[in-house]
Design an enzyme around this catalytic site. Structure first.
Site, PDB file in Angstrom:
ATOM      1  N   ARG A  12      -6.268  10.388  -9.933  1.00 37.95           N
ATOM      2  CA  ARG A  12      -5.720   9.694 -11.031  1.00 37.95           C
ATOM      3  C   ARG A  12      -6.781   9.583 -12.253  1.00 37.95           C
ATOM      4  NH1 ARG A  12      -5.679   5.623  -7.357  1.00 37.95           N
ATOM      5  NH2 ARG A  12      -7.252   4.060  -7.670  1.00 37.95           N
ATOM      6  N   ALA A  56      -3.538  -1.374  -5.679  1.00 37.91           N
ATOM      7  CA  ALA A  56      -3.570  -0.663  -4.296  1.00 37.91           C
ATOM      8  C   ALA A  56      -3.267  -1.503  -3.206  1.00 37.91           C
ATOM      9  CB  ALA A  56      -5.066   0.042  -4.168  1.00 37.91           C
ATOM     10  N   HIS A  95      -7.020   9.965  -3.679  1.00 38.42           N
ATOM     11  CA  HIS A  95      -6.112   9.395  -4.830  1.00 38.42           C
ATOM     12  C   HIS A  95      -6.836   8.908  -6.112  1.00 38.42           C
ATOM     13  CE1 HIS A  95      -1.727   8.466  -4.277  1.00 38.42           C
ATOM     14  NE2 HIS A  95      -2.103   8.816  -2.652  1.00 38.42           N
ATOM     15  N   ARG A  96      -8.141   8.275  -5.879  1.00 39.50           N
ATOM     16  CA  ARG A  96      -8.731   7.739  -6.961  1.00 39.50           C
ATOM     17  C   ARG A  96      -9.030   8.761  -7.756  1.00 39.50           C
ATOM     18  NH1 ARG A  96     -12.329   3.501  -3.575  1.00 39.50           N
ATOM     19  NH2 ARG A  96     -11.072   1.914  -3.639  1.00 39.50           N
ATOM     20  N   SER A  97      -9.600  10.024  -7.529  1.00 36.82           N
ATOM     21  CA  SER A  97     -10.014  11.212  -8.077  1.00 36.82           C
ATOM     22  C   SER A  97      -8.904  11.598  -8.834  1.00 36.82           C
ATOM     23  CB  SER A  97     -10.654  12.456  -7.029  1.00 36.82           C
ATOM     24  OG  SER A  97     -11.135  13.379  -7.562  1.00 36.82           O
ATOM     25  N   SER A 122       5.194  14.258  -1.596  1.00 36.94           N
ATOM     26  CA  SER A 122       6.254  14.949  -2.647  1.00 36.94           C
ATOM     27  C   SER A 122       6.165  14.770  -4.110  1.00 36.94           C
ATOM     28  CB  SER A 122       7.506  13.944  -2.308  1.00 36.94           C
ATOM     29  OG  SER A 122       7.282  12.653  -2.953  1.00 36.94           O
ATOM     30  N   GLY A 123       5.004  14.139  -4.316  1.00 34.55           N
ATOM     31  CA  GLY A 123       4.500  14.218  -5.751  1.00 34.55           C
ATOM     32  C   GLY A 123       4.862  12.803  -6.314  1.00 34.55           C
ATOM     33  N   GLU A 157      -7.171  -4.289  -5.419  1.00 35.91           N
ATOM     34  CA  GLU A 157      -6.821  -4.093  -4.100  1.00 35.91           C
ATOM     35  C   GLU A 157      -6.012  -5.260  -3.584  1.00 35.91           C
ATOM     36  OE1 GLU A 157      -8.053  -1.352  -2.201  1.00 35.91           O
ATOM     37  OE2 GLU A 157      -9.284  -0.622  -3.993  1.00 35.91           O
TER      38      GLU A 157
END
EC number: 2.7.1.156
Length: 180
Positions: free
Chosen positions: A58, A38, A54-56, A17-18, A66
């Site tokens: 942000r 995370a 996700h890492r890329s 959804s963003g 973690e």
């Protein structure tokens, strides 16, 4: 210009959804050191790919921690000058459910840890109740527990934002000027 967030912000939405992107923008707009907690576990290649994406997305500048199970332990270690993005409550709840944890006690522990956190926290969570009724008891139980946890988080949060199709809809509180 830096923004101020309430002690707890909840960002809800469906899959893709963003919601994570919005949460990242809110946290980044504070100008504080950013801590990313995370909760995902890389069970398979597809999940490893999702975590990498996700890492890329942000980018750099995040202190990633973690915490797939011990959110309370991660939250007590946060310094007061930082801001936290907890992504996401849904995967954490899944992890705890699969570990046969007492989910009522776990939820209460999370709410207490959020209330005691020294820094503002933005929690991302999935809204799982807008779909069909799941066909099996485990999935129905998860949907019900997740819905109750989202209600409790929303009750404690000063700002609650739902995200649909990448668009924010403020449900409680107000987005600080310059937040987006």
């Amino acid at each position: 210009m830096s923004i101020a967030l309430p002690p707890l912000t909840l960002v809800l939405g469906g899959a893709r959804s963003g919601k994570s992107g919005l949460a990242e923008r809110l946290v980044s707009a504070t100008g504080r050191p950013r801590i990313y907690i995370a909760t995902a576990e890389a069970w398979d290649d597809e999940m490893r790919d999702r975590i990498a994406a996700h890492r890329s997305d942000r980018g750099g500048g995040w202190d990633t921690r973690e915490a797939p199970h011990d959110l309370a332990g991660a939250l007590v270690q946060v310094p007061a000058g930082a801001v936290v993005l907890l992504d996401c409550a849904t995967l954490w709840l899944t992890n705890r459910m699969l570990a046969d944890a007492d989910l009522v006690a776990e939820g209460a522990g999370l709410l207490a840890a959020l209330a005691g956190c020294a820094a503002p926290v933005v929690v991302v969570s999935n809204e799982v109740g807008w779909s069909i009724v799941p066909e099996n008891a485990l999935a129905r139980r998860f949907r019900d527990v997740q819905g109750r946890l989202n209600q409790q988080l929303a009750g404690q949060a000063g700002l609650v934002v739902a995200v649909m199709a990448g668009l924010p809809l403020v449900l409680k509180g107000a987005l600080p000027p310059g937040a987006l």
